[in-house]
Design an enzyme around this catalytic site. Structure first.
Site, PDB file in Angstrom:
ATOM      1  N   HIS A 299       0.859  -1.194   0.000  1.00  0.00           N
ATOM      2  CA  HIS A 299       0.000   0.000   0.000  1.00  0.00           C
ATOM      3  C   HIS A 299       0.888   1.234   0.000  1.00  0.00           C
ATOM      4  O   HIS A 299       1.943   1.248   0.639  1.00  0.00           O
ATOM      5  CB  HIS A 299      -0.886   0.012   1.263  1.00  0.00           C
ATOM      6  CG  HIS A 299      -2.073   0.886   1.125  1.00  0.00           C
ATOM      7  ND1 HIS A 299      -2.003   2.242   1.355  1.00  0.00           N
ATOM      8  CD2 HIS A 299      -3.338   0.619   0.742  1.00  0.00           C
ATOM      9  CE1 HIS A 299      -3.203   2.766   1.138  1.00  0.00           C
ATOM     10  NE2 HIS A 299      -4.035   1.815   0.760  1.00  0.00           N
ATOM     11  N   ASP A 356      -7.922  -5.346  -0.146  1.00  0.00           N
ATOM     12  CA  ASP A 356      -8.380  -6.236  -1.229  1.00  0.00           C
ATOM     13  C   ASP A 356      -8.016  -7.689  -0.997  1.00  0.00           C
ATOM     14  O   ASP A 356      -8.460  -8.562  -1.745  1.00  0.00           O
ATOM     15  CB  ASP A 356      -7.778  -5.758  -2.567  1.00  0.00           C
ATOM     16  CG  ASP A 356      -8.332  -4.408  -2.952  1.00  0.00           C
ATOM     17  OD1 ASP A 356      -7.545  -3.477  -3.207  1.00  0.00           O
ATOM     18  OD2 ASP A 356      -9.569  -4.270  -2.949  1.00  0.00           O
TER      19      ASP A 356
HETATM   20  C1  SDX Z   1      -6.197  -0.079  -2.978  1.00  0.00           C
HETATM   21  O1  SDX Z   1      -4.445   4.459  -2.064  1.00  0.00           O
HETATM   22  C2  SDX Z   1      -5.344   3.825  -1.445  1.00  0.00           C
HETATM   23  O2  SDX Z   1      -5.748   4.177  -0.377  1.00  0.00           O
HETATM   24  C3  SDX Z   1      -5.897   2.606  -2.193  1.00  0.00           C
HETATM   25  C4  SDX Z   1      -6.913   1.784  -1.438  1.00  0.00           C
HETATM   26  C5  SDX Z   1      -8.199   2.542  -1.181  1.00  0.00           C
HETATM   27  O3  SDX Z   1      -8.898   2.199  -0.216  1.00  0.00           O
HETATM   28  O4  SDX Z   1      -8.523   3.419  -2.015  1.00  0.00           O
HETATM   29  O5  SDX Z   1      -6.366   1.366  -0.194  1.00  0.00           O
HETATM   30  C6  SDX Z   1      -7.325   0.535  -2.228  1.00  0.00           C
HETATM   31  O6  SDX Z   1      -5.996   0.265  -4.121  1.00  0.00           O
HETATM   32  C7  SDX Z   1      -5.289  -1.058  -2.267  1.00  0.00           C
HETATM   33  C8  SDX Z   1      -4.090  -1.528  -3.173  1.00  0.00           C
HETATM   34  C9  SDX Z   1      -4.597  -2.647  -4.091  1.00  0.00           C
HETATM   35  N1  SDX Z   1      -3.542  -3.020  -5.056  1.00  0.00           N
HETATM   36  C10 SDX Z   1      -2.865  -4.179  -4.957  1.00  0.00           C
HETATM   37  O7  SDX Z   1      -3.021  -5.009  -4.055  1.00  0.00           O
HETATM   38  C11 SDX Z   1      -1.888  -4.439  -6.111  1.00  0.00           C
HETATM   39  C12 SDX Z   1      -0.564  -4.982  -5.559  1.00  0.00           C
HETATM   40  N2  SDX Z   1       0.091  -3.914  -4.825  1.00  0.00           N
HETATM   41  C13 SDX Z   1       1.086  -3.122  -5.542  1.00  0.00           C
HETATM   42  O8  SDX Z   1       0.854  -2.952  -6.899  1.00  0.00           O
HETATM   43  C14 SDX Z   1       1.550  -1.896  -4.771  1.00  0.00           C
HETATM   44  O9  SDX Z   1       1.835  -2.307  -3.505  1.00  0.00           O
HETATM   45  C15 SDX Z   1       0.630  -0.674  -4.686  1.00  0.00           C
HETATM   46  C16 SDX Z   1       0.152  -0.250  -6.015  1.00  0.00           C
HETATM   47  C17 SDX Z   1      -0.541  -0.965  -3.804  1.00  0.00           C
HETATM   48  C18 SDX Z   1       1.461   0.435  -4.052  1.00  0.00           C
HETATM   49  O10 SDX Z   1       2.416   0.805  -4.977  1.00  0.00           O
HETATM   50  P1  SDX Z   1       3.593   1.846  -4.601  1.00  0.00           P
HETATM   51  O11 SDX Z   1       3.292   2.605  -3.358  1.00  0.00           O
HETATM   52  O12 SDX Z   1       3.896   2.604  -5.852  1.00  0.00           O
HETATM   53  O13 SDX Z   1       4.769   0.903  -4.196  1.00  0.00           O
HETATM   54  P2  SDX Z   1       5.847   0.372  -5.217  1.00  0.00           P
HETATM   55  O14 SDX Z   1       5.159  -0.259  -6.392  1.00  0.00           O
HETATM   56  O15 SDX Z   1       6.840   1.456  -5.447  1.00  0.00           O
HETATM   57  O16 SDX Z   1       6.520  -0.829  -4.369  1.00  0.00           O
HETATM   58  C19 SDX Z   1       7.604  -0.590  -3.492  1.00  0.00           C
HETATM   59  C20 SDX Z   1       8.416  -1.877  -3.553  1.00  0.00           C
HETATM   60  C21 SDX Z   1       8.847  -2.243  -4.983  1.00  0.00           C
HETATM   61  O17 SDX Z   1      10.018  -3.029  -4.856  1.00  0.00           O
HETATM   62  P3  SDX Z   1      11.486  -2.270  -5.033  1.00  0.00           P
HETATM   63  O18 SDX Z   1      11.423  -1.514  -6.365  1.00  0.00           O
HETATM   64  O19 SDX Z   1      11.573  -1.329  -3.839  1.00  0.00           O
HETATM   65  O20 SDX Z   1      12.465  -3.376  -5.015  1.00  0.00           O
HETATM   66  O21 SDX Z   1       7.605  -2.994  -3.115  1.00  0.00           O
HETATM   67  C22 SDX Z   1       7.436  -3.894  -4.191  1.00  0.00           C
HETATM   68  C23 SDX Z   1       7.768  -3.155  -5.478  1.00  0.00           C
HETATM   69  O22 SDX Z   1       8.226  -4.057  -6.483  1.00  0.00           O
HETATM   70  N3  SDX Z   1       6.028  -4.318  -4.177  1.00  0.00           N
HETATM   71  C24 SDX Z   1       5.600  -5.570  -4.371  1.00  0.00           C
HETATM   72  C25 SDX Z   1       4.211  -5.500  -4.212  1.00  0.00           C
HETATM   73  N4  SDX Z   1       3.839  -4.238  -3.952  1.00  0.00           N
HETATM   74  C26 SDX Z   1       4.974  -3.513  -3.936  1.00  0.00           C
HETATM   75  N5  SDX Z   1       6.250  -6.725  -4.630  1.00  0.00           N
HETATM   76  C27 SDX Z   1       5.485  -7.830  -4.757  1.00  0.00           C
HETATM   77  N6  SDX Z   1       4.122  -7.850  -4.634  1.00  0.00           N
HETATM   78  C28 SDX Z   1       3.462  -6.692  -4.356  1.00  0.00           C
HETATM   79  N7  SDX Z   1       2.148  -6.721  -4.221  1.00  0.00           N
END
Ligand code: SDX
Length: 422
Positions: A299, A356
């Site tokens: 998140h 989710d």
């Molecule tokens: C919702 O904003 C809100 O409030 C949203 C929400 C709401 O109520 O409105 O809470 C609802 O959208 C919840 C999120 C649902 N999405 C997912 O579950 C999809 C999977 N999650 C990711 O795509 C990600 O965690 C996000 C999109 C939720 C957050 O993305 P960020 O903040 O841009 O974080 P990032 O992608 O920069 O990740 C940071 C690191 C990265 O690794 P490094 O580059 O540091 O090595 O964490 C890793 C990412 O690769 N990472 C994951 C991961 N999520 C982040 N690695 C594996 N699996 C994951 N799910």
């Protein structure tokens, strides 16, 4: 708090500081470009506040979520979704007379214009219900063009979105539309429109009603997330309520946002079909060369647990037990969570289950089809989007949102006739 100081090209700029009611600190850079000619840059707006708001407070480090000051845990335990809608939109819990009037209005405005039923004939039965929901919500502005009647349009939207969602499900399964009944409450009416069939009377399940009420409350608002920021962006041009909310539905649809609940179930199903070896998928999620993400994890704000996920994890056990549903994907989800919470890759990146991760397991136990999951998220988020749109709409000093950019394209160059190009 004293002004912030920023030094650029040897010149010092003083910038005012804003402190919120929960002691959040923001540096107000609204005068910085005029003074320095420079802008700030923040890819994905992860560190940039777009507005001041009194609706929802989140502390991502402490796992705190409050709607108008009320902790989500207390609202989940005690409130009805209709009360939470009123709270978010009007800023206070309704007294008995206010709640009765609000509820009565929602009941009275649950039908859509009969002409809108014709829209459904144009959609293929395979149409994703989010496509239908966004199109139909935008189309409500054609039937209710009076933008000044904001409170009535809010009622219309909250009530008719439920009917549109139910009708889109009936369209997808080829069953006749079931009209709302005025003697049913908000959640009961939705379940009735979803699952009743003409051949037999539909018995409203208190378990399903309670689960739906909880799910809608937990999704009701979440400050300036992607879809809410979209609603504010569109609404800042003074586009009408229906058009602004329709844009929010489209933003929520994305798999990184509200579309994740559908992706989580598809991911869990895939792991189950592949023998249930969840550890293999954990390794894939950590492998940068793999495009696999652990959907439902991570998140932008919560760098500790998502309080909604904690509540939903408990509710999943209770709802499945009450319904007598044994869902093998629940065990896979719990195993994935257990492993992730002890794996340095997830711990170091502060990746925890989000709202989710467990919601889809409950929706599925309720016999809600997977491609309706994000519609369920949208129905929950509706009061939050409306409240945020209204907060901006009521602020007569609000300006159109228009971010700047840093240009990195080609320098000035001369026109070349087509017969002289390489
Ligand atoms: C919702 O904003 C809100 O409030 C949203 C929400 C709401 O109520 O409105 O809470 C609802 O959208 C919840 C999120 C649902 N999405 C997912 O579950 C999809 C999977 N999650 C990711 O795509 C990600 O965690 C996000 C999109 C939720 C957050 O993305 P960020 O903040 O841009 O974080 P990032 O992608 O920069 O990740 C940071 C690191 C990265 O690794 P490094 O580059 O540091 O090595 O964490 C890793 C990412 O690769 N990472 C994951 C991961 N999520 C982040 N690695 C594996 N699996 C994951 N799910």
């Amino acid at each position: 708090m004293e002004n912030a100081k920023l030094i650029l090209n040897g010149k010092e700029y003083e910038l005012p500081v804003v402190v919120g009611s929960e002691d959040e600190v923001g540096v107000d850079i609204s005068t910085f470009r005029a003074k320095s000619g420079a802008i700030t840059l923040d890819d994905g707006y992860g560190n940039t506040g777009s507005c001041k708001s009194a609706i929802t407070f989140i502390d991502g480090e402490k796992g705190i979520l409050r709607y108008r000051g009320y902790p989500i845990e207390e609202l989940a335990e005690n409130a009805s979704f209709v009360e939470v809608c009123y709270l978010l939109i009007y800023g206070k819990l309704p007294n008995q007379a206010e709640l009765a009037a609000f509820d009565h209005q929602l009941t009275r405005h649950s039908l859509i214009h009969e002409d809108m039923k014709k829209f459904f004939e144009g959609f293929p039965s395979s149409a994703h219900p989010m496509a239908i929901l966004s199109a139909m919500i935008a189309s409500l502005s054609a039937y209710y063009p009076d933008e000044n009647n904001v409170d009535l349009n809010i009622i219309r939207l909250l009530s008719k979105a439920r009917t549109i969602a139910a009708f889109s499900y009936k369209k997808s399964v080829g069953q006749p539309f079931v009209y709302p009944l005025n003697d049913l409450g908000y959640c009961e009416n939705f379940l009735h429109m979803l699952f009743a069939v003409p051949a037999e009377p539909y018995k409203i399940s208190p378990t399903l009603t309670k689960a739906l009420n909880l799910l809608l409350i937990l999704h009701a608002d979440h400050e300036q997330n992607c879809s809410t920021s979209t609603v504010r962006m569109v609404g800042s041009s003074q586009a009408n309520l229906f058009a602004s909310i329709s844009a929010g539905v489209c933003a929520l649809w994305g798999p990184l946002h509200g579309g994740a609940n559908q992706e989580v179930i598809e991911m869990l199903e895939h792991i189950r079909a592949d023998g249930g070896d969840y550890k293999k998928y954990m390794e894939m999620a950590k492998d940068k060369s793999s495009s696999f993400k652990l959907m439902g994890f991570g998140h932008r704000v919560y760098k500790n647990f998502d309080p909604r996920a904690k509540i939903l994890k408990k509710a999943a056990d209770a709802v499945l037990a009450e319904l007598g549903v044994a869902d093998p994907t629940l065990a896979i989800a719990k195993n994935l969570e257990d492993v992730a919470l002890n794996d340095p890759y997830f711990v170091d990146r502060k990746l925890y289950p989000n709202v989710d991760f467990y919601s889809g397991i409950i929706y599925r136990a309720m016999n809600i089809p997977t491609d309706m999951f994000t519609v369920m998220f949208a129905l929950g988020r509706l009061p939050g989007w409306i409240a945020q749109w209204k907060e901006m709409h009521d602020d007569k000093s609000a300006r159109i949102n228009r971010p700047r950019q840093i240009y990195i394209g080609a320098p000035k160059r001369e026109w070349v006739p087509v017969n002289k190009r390489a």
